[in-house]
Design a protein around this motif. Sequence first.
Motif, mmCIF file in Angstrom:
data_model
loop_
_atom_site.group_PDB
_atom_site.id
_atom_site.type_symbol
_atom_site.label_atom_id
_atom_site.label_comp_id
_atom_site.label_asym_id
_atom_site.label_seq_id
_atom_site.Cartn_x
_atom_site.Cartn_y
_atom_site.Cartn_z
ATOM 1 N N THR A 135 17.028 -17.754 21.155
ATOM 2 C CA THR A 135 16.656 -17.324 19.807
ATOM 3 C C THR A 135 17.876 -16.746 19.086
ATOM 4 O O THR A 135 18.876 -16.399 19.712
ATOM 5 C CB THR A 135 15.554 -16.232 19.819
ATOM 6 O OG1 THR A 135 16.157 -14.957 20.068
ATOM 7 C CG2 THR A 135 14.479 -16.511 20.845
ATOM 8 N N GLY A 136 17.733 -16.595 17.765
ATOM 9 C CA GLY A 136 18.815 -16.043 16.947
ATOM 10 C C GLY A 136 19.100 -14.585 17.228
ATOM 11 O O GLY A 136 20.088 -14.039 16.716
ATOM 12 N N CYS A 165 15.362 -23.617 19.566
ATOM 13 C CA CYS A 165 15.746 -22.280 19.116
ATOM 14 C C CYS A 165 14.701 -21.755 18.141
ATOM 15 O O CYS A 165 14.068 -22.522 17.406
ATOM 16 C CB CYS A 165 17.129 -22.262 18.471
ATOM 17 S SG CYS A 165 17.172 -22.859 16.785
ATOM 18 N N LEU A 167 14.889 -19.280 15.083
ATOM 19 C CA LEU A 167 15.961 -18.700 14.256
ATOM 20 C C LEU A 167 15.924 -17.166 14.248
ATOM 21 O O LEU A 167 16.977 -16.522 14.223
ATOM 22 C CB LEU A 167 15.860 -19.230 12.822
ATOM 23 C CG LEU A 167 16.069 -20.740 12.665
ATOM 24 C CD1 LEU A 167 15.886 -21.145 11.205
ATOM 25 C CD2 LEU A 167 17.427 -21.179 13.176
ATOM 26 N N TYR A 169 15.739 -14.279 12.545
ATOM 27 C CA TYR A 169 16.759 -13.468 11.870
ATOM 28 C C TYR A 169 16.376 -11.986 11.885
ATOM 29 O O TYR A 169 15.272 -11.611 11.492
ATOM 30 C CB TYR A 169 16.937 -13.931 10.424
ATOM 31 C CG TYR A 169 17.939 -13.102 9.649
ATOM 32 C CD1 TYR A 169 19.296 -13.168 9.963
ATOM 33 C CD2 TYR A 169 17.527 -12.242 8.635
ATOM 34 C CE1 TYR A 169 20.217 -12.403 9.267
ATOM 35 C CE2 TYR A 169 18.451 -11.476 7.936
ATOM 36 C CZ TYR A 169 19.789 -11.557 8.254
ATOM 37 O OH TYR A 169 20.702 -10.799 7.583
ATOM 38 N N ALA A 180 25.043 -13.929 10.355
ATOM 39 C CA ALA A 180 24.273 -15.022 10.930
ATOM 40 C C ALA A 180 24.702 -16.360 10.325
ATOM 41 O O ALA A 180 24.775 -17.375 11.025
ATOM 42 C CB ALA A 180 22.779 -14.786 10.692
ATOM 43 N N MET A 184 25.500 -18.888 13.334
ATOM 44 C CA MET A 184 24.355 -19.702 13.755
ATOM 45 C C MET A 184 24.535 -21.220 13.624
ATOM 46 O O MET A 184 24.053 -21.969 14.491
ATOM 47 C CB MET A 184 23.103 -19.255 12.998
ATOM 48 C CG MET A 184 22.571 -17.904 13.418
ATOM 49 S SD MET A 184 21.783 -17.919 15.034
ATOM 50 C CE MET A 184 20.204 -18.693 14.627
ATOM 51 N N VAL A 188 22.930 -23.962 16.254
ATOM 52 C CA VAL A 188 21.755 -24.744 15.864
ATOM 53 C C VAL A 188 22.066 -26.241 15.864
ATOM 54 O O VAL A 188 21.179 -27.069 16.081
ATOM 55 C CB VAL A 188 21.217 -24.265 14.497
ATOM 56 C CG1 VAL A 188 20.009 -25.079 14.052
ATOM 57 C CG2 VAL A 188 20.827 -22.782 14.577
ATOM 58 N N ASP A 200 13.342 -17.052 7.656
ATOM 59 C CA ASP A 200 14.521 -17.301 8.480
ATOM 60 C C ASP A 200 15.477 -18.322 7.869
ATOM 61 O O ASP A 200 16.692 -18.096 7.808
ATOM 62 C CB ASP A 200 14.105 -17.795 9.873
ATOM 63 C CG ASP A 200 13.416 -16.724 10.699
ATOM 64 O OD1 ASP A 200 13.718 -15.531 10.494
ATOM 65 O OD2 ASP A 200 12.571 -17.082 11.542
ATOM 66 N N VAL A 204 19.297 -17.171 6.782
ATOM 67 C CA VAL A 204 20.416 -17.637 7.603
ATOM 68 C C VAL A 204 21.177 -18.781 6.941
ATOM 69 O O VAL A 204 22.404 -18.814 6.955
ATOM 70 C CB VAL A 204 19.921 -18.073 9.005
ATOM 71 C CG1 VAL A 204 21.096 -18.541 9.866
ATOM 72 C CG2 VAL A 204 19.197 -16.920 9.699
#
Length: 347
Positions: A135-136, A165, A167, A169, A180, A184, A188, A200, A204
Amino acid sequence: MSKKIVTFGEIMLRLATPGYERFCQATHLNSTFGGGEANVAVSLANYGMDAQFVTRLPKNDIAEWCLSELHKYGVKTDNVVRGGDRVGIYFLETGAVARASKVVYDRAHSSIAEVTPGMINWEEVLKGADWFHWTGITPALSQGAADACLEAIKVANKLGVPVSCDLNYRKNLWKYGKTASEVMPALVEGCDVILGNEEDAEKVFGIKPEGFDVEHTGGEVNAAEFESVCTQMMAKFPRAKKVIITLRGSINANHNTWRGCLYSEGSLKVSKDYDITHIVDRVGGGDSFMGGLIYGLLTYTNDDQKALEFAVAASCLKHTIYGDFNLVTVPEVENLMKGDGSGRVSR
């Protein structure tokens, strides 16, 4: 033979005020454990999957307590690496009606935040895996955690292991000098399945549905408005085969509507809409959705609608369970999918 799913991230000690007490009222705190990727692993273990959680923990009694909790639910921790000084903590004050819940983090310098590439042998960890999930939250902890996560994703891609994933945030976590939006995209890019909520993608990547205000849902969320988010995400990340959006309509802290939509192969699938009128604990709701989705995609192959419905139903049930973990079984989720939400005593 059950599918092997590997998740990677931080697990924390959760200290929550009893009931709906505020921090300033509480004379004691209830202790459990939780964290995005660990929550997903517990869900999958409950569904009979070979769930393996990877993290870094210190060598102390709190870490042993944490591992014993994971083992209680059938999660394997053979690849947890040891080192560092502390297990992260988060404090939770549960909101009610017009008062929102509050989370205070105490996770700086936790063992996983001080992880670096090379500490985890990803070739060994991911050997024979059917899925890898992150996960983020993990890359938000530190540059080292972001680098270790990217290392894992690259090995999974090389081995042909599907990667998902969430995200996830969390603005309060990105404190080490990177945003991010900077970190990210590289992670991703290696994902086959991307999950986010209505905020999210905007926070992001600056991707948002046209003509929709994500800050004020008022309990009404139209899934079709998010098809543009999914198509924009796929254009940005061409490896992704599926993009999923969870849609929470927040009427108040105790009453939410809940549904999801899944975009794949040019088609948008929308789930049933659940009206959750008396929320027990919504922390871990998104993780319970992800756990249900992974199970659904691996079990109901070529039936994205059923996988989505399983994820939403599983997450709906999580809102009735105290703690981060979604302690439900496959038959319980499938009963709700069939429309049995009566709550009648099972005798």
